[in-house]
Design a protein around this motif. Structure first.
Motif, PDB file in Angstrom:
ATOM      1  N   VAL A   1      10.191  10.741  -1.358  1.00 52.45           N
ATOM      2  CA  VAL A   1       8.844  10.986  -0.848  1.00 52.45           C
ATOM      3  C   VAL A   1       8.144   9.631  -0.751  1.00 52.45           C
ATOM      4  O   VAL A   1       8.059   8.901  -1.741  1.00 52.45           O
ATOM      5  N   LEU A   2       7.675   9.300   0.450  1.00 55.22           N
ATOM      6  CA  LEU A   2       6.932   8.065   0.662  1.00 55.22           C
ATOM      7  C   LEU A   2       5.443   8.396   0.629  1.00 55.22           C
ATOM      8  O   LEU A   2       4.993   9.328   1.306  1.00 55.22           O
ATOM      9  N   VAL A   3       4.686   7.614  -0.162  1.00 53.92           N
ATOM     10  CA  VAL A   3       3.246   7.823  -0.289  1.00 53.92           C
ATOM     11  C   VAL A   3       2.541   6.535   0.117  1.00 53.92           C
ATOM     12  O   VAL A   3       2.789   5.474  -0.459  1.00 53.92           O
ATOM     13  N   GLU A   4       1.649   6.626   1.101  1.00 52.33           N
ATOM     14  CA  GLU A   4       0.867   5.467   1.533  1.00 52.33           C
ATOM     15  C   GLU A   4      -0.601   5.706   1.224  1.00 52.33           C
ATOM     16  O   GLU A   4      -1.117   6.809   1.435  1.00 52.33           O
TER      17      GLU A   4
ATOM     18  N   ALA B   1      15.110  20.107  -3.895  1.00 50.75           N
ATOM     19  CA  ALA B   1      14.181  20.945  -4.652  1.00 50.75           C
ATOM     20  C   ALA B   1      13.127  20.086  -5.347  1.00 50.75           C
ATOM     21  O   ALA B   1      11.942  20.458  -5.392  1.00 50.75           O
ATOM     22  N   GLU B   2      13.525  18.943  -5.886  1.00 50.59           N
ATOM     23  CA  GLU B   2      12.553  18.045  -6.522  1.00 50.59           C
ATOM     24  C   GLU B   2      11.605  17.437  -5.495  1.00 50.59           C
ATOM     25  O   GLU B   2      10.421  17.243  -5.772  1.00 50.59           O
ATOM     26  N   VAL B   3      12.130  17.135  -4.317  1.00 53.61           N
ATOM     27  CA  VAL B   3      11.268  16.638  -3.239  1.00 53.61           C
ATOM     28  C   VAL B   3      10.196  17.674  -2.906  1.00 53.61           C
ATOM     29  O   VAL B   3       9.010  17.353  -2.778  1.00 53.61           O
ATOM     30  N   GLU B   4      10.613  18.937  -2.764  1.00 54.79           N
ATOM     31  CA  GLU B   4       9.665  20.007  -2.447  1.00 54.79           C
ATOM     32  C   GLU B   4       8.595  20.129  -3.531  1.00 54.79           C
ATOM     33  O   GLU B   4       7.404  20.281  -3.232  1.00 54.79           O
ATOM     34  N   ALA B   5       9.018  20.055  -4.790  1.00 57.61           N
ATOM     35  CA  ALA B   5       8.070  20.188  -5.890  1.00 57.61           C
ATOM     36  C   ALA B   5       7.068  19.027  -5.910  1.00 57.61           C
ATOM     37  O   ALA B   5       5.859  19.237  -6.062  1.00 57.61           O
ATOM     38  N   LEU B   6       7.567  17.798  -5.756  1.00 61.70           N
ATOM     39  CA  LEU B   6       6.662  16.646  -5.795  1.00 61.70           C
ATOM     40  C   LEU B   6       5.756  16.619  -4.577  1.00 61.70           C
ATOM     41  O   LEU B   6       4.550  16.351  -4.690  1.00 61.70           O
ATOM     42  N   HIS B   7       6.305  16.891  -3.401  1.00 60.52           N
ATOM     43  CA  HIS B   7       5.483  16.909  -2.195  1.00 60.52           C
ATOM     44  C   HIS B   7       4.372  17.942  -2.318  1.00 60.52           C
ATOM     45  O   HIS B   7       3.211  17.682  -1.972  1.00 60.52           O
ATOM     46  N   GLY B   8       4.706  19.120  -2.834  1.00 61.26           N
ATOM     47  CA  GLY B   8       3.692  20.150  -3.035  1.00 61.26           C
ATOM     48  C   GLY B   8       2.624  19.720  -4.016  1.00 61.26           C
ATOM     49  O   GLY B   8       1.426  19.959  -3.805  1.00 61.26           O
ATOM     50  N   ALA B   9       3.033  19.063  -5.104  1.00 56.26           N
ATOM     51  CA  ALA B   9       2.062  18.600  -6.103  1.00 56.26           C
ATOM     52  C   ALA B   9       1.117  17.561  -5.512  1.00 56.26           C
ATOM     53  O   ALA B   9      -0.091  17.566  -5.794  1.00 56.26           O
ATOM     54  N   LEU B  10       1.635  16.689  -4.682  1.00 60.78           N
ATOM     55  CA  LEU B  10       0.786  15.667  -4.059  1.00 60.78           C
ATOM     56  C   LEU B  10      -0.145  16.285  -3.021  1.00 60.78           C
ATOM     57  O   LEU B  10      -1.279  15.821  -2.848  1.00 60.78           O
TER      58      LEU B  10
ATOM     59  N   HIS C   1       0.796  -1.225   0.000  1.00 55.38           N
ATOM     60  CA  HIS C   1       0.000   0.000   0.000  1.00 55.38           C
ATOM     61  C   HIS C   1       0.831   1.279   0.000  1.00 55.38           C
ATOM     62  O   HIS C   1       0.312   2.344   0.317  1.00 55.38           O
ATOM     63  N   ALA C   2       2.089   1.186  -0.351  1.00 58.41           N
ATOM     64  CA  ALA C   2       2.918   2.390  -0.336  1.00 58.41           C
ATOM     65  C   ALA C   2       3.926   2.375  -1.480  1.00 58.41           C
ATOM     66  O   ALA C   2       4.263   1.321  -2.023  1.00 58.41           O
ATOM     67  N   MET C   3       4.391   3.560  -1.808  1.00 56.37           N
ATOM     68  CA  MET C   3       5.369   3.740  -2.877  1.00 56.37           C
ATOM     69  C   MET C   3       6.411   4.750  -2.428  1.00 56.37           C
ATOM     70  O   MET C   3       6.079   5.781  -1.838  1.00 56.37           O
ATOM     71  N   LEU C   4       7.670   4.445  -2.692  1.00 57.92           N
ATOM     72  CA  LEU C   4       8.767   5.366  -2.402  1.00 57.92           C
ATOM     73  C   LEU C   4       9.253   5.958  -3.711  1.00 57.92           C
ATOM     74  O   LEU C   4       9.639   5.234  -4.626  1.00 57.92           O
ATOM     75  N   VAL C   5       9.235   7.284  -3.782  1.00 53.69           N
ATOM     76  CA  VAL C   5       9.716   7.992  -4.968  1.00 53.69           C
ATOM     77  C   VAL C   5      11.103   8.533  -4.650  1.00 53.69           C
ATOM     78  O   VAL C   5      11.264   9.345  -3.732  1.00 53.69           O
TER      79      VAL C   5
END
Length: 203
Positions: free
Chosen positions: A46-49, A19-28, A9-13
């Motif tokens: 970025v870990l997404v569950e 800077a890319e972490v900030e951009a992706l986290h903000g988009a999510l 149930h989770a994905m690690l990006v």
């Protein structure tokens, strides 16, 4: 960018920069993804569950692959102000290393606006980016075995405050009376990724 499954149930990006972490986290954060139950940014991941039984991972994957990592999306961050007394044991060392006076160090540190890039190390510890270039210094050669709760330090490109007493190798320039973590609060951690933070000189 690399995508890795973490259990069912989770994905690690995995990304190439903060800077890319900030951009992706903000988009999510701004995306319409009600099935997402946890977002955990770190220095380069970025870990997404998602909720079990949903097709959330497929939707997350599509959003991640389409995300613009060149800049974060526009959103209104939460503003947090932390009182600080600049009386840390390494304040003079920081000033000497930077070739500045103590007053100049205080003015630079308190005059900047910071963003919580990610949290870690200890519950409620936020890694704040935005530290002025002259204040970016290495960790101590010999870490302390105990840093008092509320201590504010710098290390590399980061500044931050220790929520609880713990070992630590950051250069300590001050202390805050803010309660950074309280397990009894509805939101135990005072700081969250994406928050904007300013340090206000205590009077």
């Amino acid at each position: 960018m690399r995508l890795r499954r973490c259990g069912r149930h989770a994905m690690l990006v995995e990304l190439d920069s903060l800077a890319e972490v900030e951009a992706l986290h903000g988009a999510l954060l701004v995306a319409d993804l009600p099935e997402v139950v946890e977002l955990v940014p770190a220095a380069t991941t970025v870990l997404v569950e998602v909720r079990p039984g949903s097709d959330g991972l497929a939707r997350v994957r599509a959003l991640v692959e389409a995300a613009d990592l060149s800049h974060p999306p526009d959103r209104t961050p939460r503003q947090v102000r932390l009182p600080i007394s600049y009386d840390g044991p390494d304040l003079a060392l920081v000033a000497e290393t930077a070739g500045l006076s103590v007053d100049e160090v205080v003015a630079l540190h308190s005059g900047a606006e910071y963003t919580v890039a990610f949290c870690g190390f200890a519950p409620g510890f936020g890694y704040l980016v935005g530290l002025p270039e002259p204040l970016r210094q290495a960790r101590l050669d010999n870490p302390r075995t105990r840093v008092p709760a509320g201590s504010v330090g710098i290390a590399g490109e980061f500044t931050g405050a220790y929520p609880t007493a713990s070992p630590g190798g950051w250069r300590l320039i001050g202390r805050t009376t803010a309660i950074l973590f309280d397990a009894k609060r509805c939101e135990p951690a005072l700081l969250a990724p994406g928050d904007h933070v300013r340090f206000e000189v205590a009077r």
